[in-house]
Design an enzyme around this catalytic site. Structure first.
Site, PDB file in Angstrom:
ATOM      1  N   GLY A  40       0.830  -1.211   0.000  1.00 12.84           N
ATOM      2  CA  GLY A  40       0.000   0.000   0.000  1.00 12.84           C
ATOM      3  C   GLY A  40       0.855   1.247   0.000  1.00 12.84           C
ATOM      4  N   HIS A  87       2.579   4.907  -4.684  1.00 10.15           N
ATOM      5  CA  HIS A  87       3.112   6.116  -5.303  1.00 10.15           C
ATOM      6  C   HIS A  87       3.361   5.813  -6.774  1.00 10.15           C
ATOM      7  CE1 HIS A  87       6.849   3.981  -5.007  1.00 10.15           C
ATOM      8  NE2 HIS A  87       6.803   3.980  -3.689  1.00 10.15           N
ATOM      9  N   HIS A  89       4.739   2.427  -7.805  1.00  5.45           N
ATOM     10  CA  HIS A  89       3.782   1.317  -7.884  1.00  5.45           C
ATOM     11  C   HIS A  89       2.907   1.446  -9.139  1.00  5.45           C
ATOM     12  CE1 HIS A  89       4.334   1.715  -3.399  1.00  5.45           C
ATOM     13  NE2 HIS A  89       4.581   0.434  -3.560  1.00  5.45           N
ATOM     14  N   GLN A 104       7.931  -9.364   7.765  1.00  6.54           N
ATOM     15  CA  GLN A 104       9.162  -8.836   7.156  1.00  6.54           C
ATOM     16  C   GLN A 104       9.692  -7.610   7.884  1.00  6.54           C
ATOM     17  OE1 GLN A 104       7.038  -8.137   3.267  1.00  6.54           O
ATOM     18  NE2 GLN A 104       8.325  -6.330   3.151  1.00  6.54           N
ATOM     19  N   GLY A 122       9.704  -4.068  -8.596  1.00  8.16           N
ATOM     20  CA  GLY A 122      10.543  -2.939  -8.966  1.00  8.16           C
ATOM     21  C   GLY A 122      12.027  -3.260  -8.835  1.00  8.16           C
ATOM     22  N   GLN A 123      12.806  -2.742  -9.776  1.00  2.00           N
ATOM     23  CA  GLN A 123      14.268  -2.884  -9.724  1.00  2.00           C
ATOM     24  C   GLN A 123      14.855  -2.111  -8.553  1.00  2.00           C
ATOM     25  OE1 GLN A 123      16.460  -4.762 -11.601  1.00  2.00           O
ATOM     26  NE2 GLN A 123      18.112  -3.866 -10.361  1.00  2.00           N
ATOM     27  N   SER A 159       7.833   4.799  -0.354  1.00  2.00           N
ATOM     28  CA  SER A 159       6.816   5.208   0.634  1.00  2.00           C
ATOM     29  C   SER A 159       7.483   5.858   1.839  1.00  2.00           C
ATOM     30  CB  SER A 159       6.009   4.003   1.089  1.00  2.00           C
ATOM     31  OG  SER A 159       5.485   3.348  -0.044  1.00  2.00           O
TER      32      SER A 159
HETATM   33  O1  PAF Z   1       8.149  -4.643  -1.923  1.00  2.00           O
HETATM   34  C1  PAF Z   1       7.202  -4.694  -1.108  1.00  2.00           C
HETATM   35  O2  PAF Z   1       6.379  -3.795  -0.988  1.00  2.00           O
HETATM   36  C2  PAF Z   1       7.056  -5.931  -0.230  1.00  2.00           C
HETATM   37  O3  PAF Z   1       8.288  -6.416   0.186  1.00  2.00           O
HETATM   38  C3  PAF Z   1       6.223  -7.053  -0.880  1.00  2.00           C
HETATM   39  C4  PAF Z   1       6.900  -7.593  -2.130  1.00  2.00           C
HETATM   40  C5  PAF Z   1       4.840  -6.522  -1.235  1.00  2.00           C
HETATM   41  C6  PAF Z   1       6.060  -8.226   0.090  1.00  2.00           C
HETATM   42  O4  PAF Z   1       5.411  -7.834   1.257  1.00  2.00           O
END
Ligand code: PAF
Length: 286
Positions: free
Chosen positions: A31, A34, A37, A61, A147-148, A186
């Site tokens: 979420g 920006h 995304h 994570q 994304g790279q 973000s």
């Molecule tokens: O890149 C992210 O926003 C996160 O690491 C992902 C790939 C959505 C996994 O939670």
């Protein structure tokens, strides 16, 4: 556009889309969408008939001292952006839906996961791989876009797909930048105006590295030293790492004799920013 929070309902919708012969594309996000995304969504839109954006701030994570609680969650706004950009389905589960019981099965990463960002974020890539594997199993996409900018995440996900024989294509998408060059993130919104200005040193250092490679410099320590100097000129910076690694298994290299990833993570005050470029000494271009 539909919005779901339940896995069961999500699977039903996807089943119908597949039955209608549609290819399925996934853009996994946490979420706070920006322009970065949105560019993933647009690339996915071009490649697939049915585009799904997952919005899930994945607790596994985040480290105990990280920004899970304060991570921005502008859900309504995110949905509006998705709608405006032609997304077919937003999958936004609650943590209890994704982790209904204590997680005892994990997708773990050897080697690639414990240096670069993994060194200061222990367990981070285990959390990323586990949630991405769950999303792939729930959504069964044909293509997933990453994304790279998160180069290590991208390399690890590619290895996961290869190593676990997952049946989808990973589509790497270029980093989107502000007009002045700062990579979109973000976390940029945490920066005050001074930090925002000083954050430009990440790209300045990467550009200097690119120039050095183009001029024939192959000693990675010399390149890292020049980058360090540029960053340390800014008073609010603290370097987490600057690394030059091969772009497949992310192993450090001392002589630049093949394409490489130059990646860095730098704190601006409490906010940690990352950026990277790929260099190829053979064609001497960024
Ligand atoms: O890149 C992210 O926003 C996160 O690491 C992902 C790939 C959505 C996994 O939670």
């Amino acid at each position: 556009m539909e919005i779901t929070s339940e896995i069961k309902k999500t699977r039903e919708i996807i089943k119908q889309a597949k039955a209608a012969g549609k290819t399925i594309g996934l853009v996994p996000t946490m979420g706070a969408l920006h322009e970065g995304h949105l560019s993933l969504i647009r690339i996915c839109r071009q490649k697939c008939d049915f585009v799904i954006v997952s919005i899930f701030v994945n607790p596994t994570q985040f480290g105990p001292a990280e920004d899970l609680a304060k991570y921005p969650r502008p859900f309504e706004w995110d949905c509006r952006l998705c709608r405006d950009n032609g997304v077919d389905l937003v999958f936004a589960p609650a943590a209890e839906e994704m982790y209904p019981q204590k997680q005892i099965i994990w997708v773990d990463v050897e080697t690639l996961g414990d240096h670069l960002c993994g060194a200061s974020r222990p367990g981070h890539f285990r959390g990323v791989c586990t949630v991405v594997a769950k999303l792939f199993n729930i959504i069964t996409p044909d293509i997933a876009c990453f994304g790279q900018k998160d180069a290590q995440q991208l390399a690890i996900i590619r290895q996961m797909v290869r190593g676990l024989n997952m049946n989808l294509e990973i589509c790497p998408c270029p980093t989107v930048r502000e007009p002045d060059g700062l990579a979109l993130s973000s976390r940029n919104q945490y920066l005050d105006s001074q930090q925002r200005q000083q954050a430009l040193c990440l790209l300045q250092a990467l550009r200097r590295a690119g120039e050095m490679v183009a001029a024939g410099q192959s000693d990675t320590q010399a390149i890292i030293a020049a980058m360090k100097e540029i960053i340390e000129r800014q008073p609010q910076t603290r370097i987490d790492y600057i690394s030059i690694v091969d772009n497949d298994l992310l192993q450090p290299i001392s002589r630049l004799d093949r394409p490489a990833l130059i990646a860095l993570a730098v704190y601006l005050g409490p906010t940690r920013l990352i950026d990277n470029i790929i260099v190829d000494p053979a064609n001497k271009s960024l």
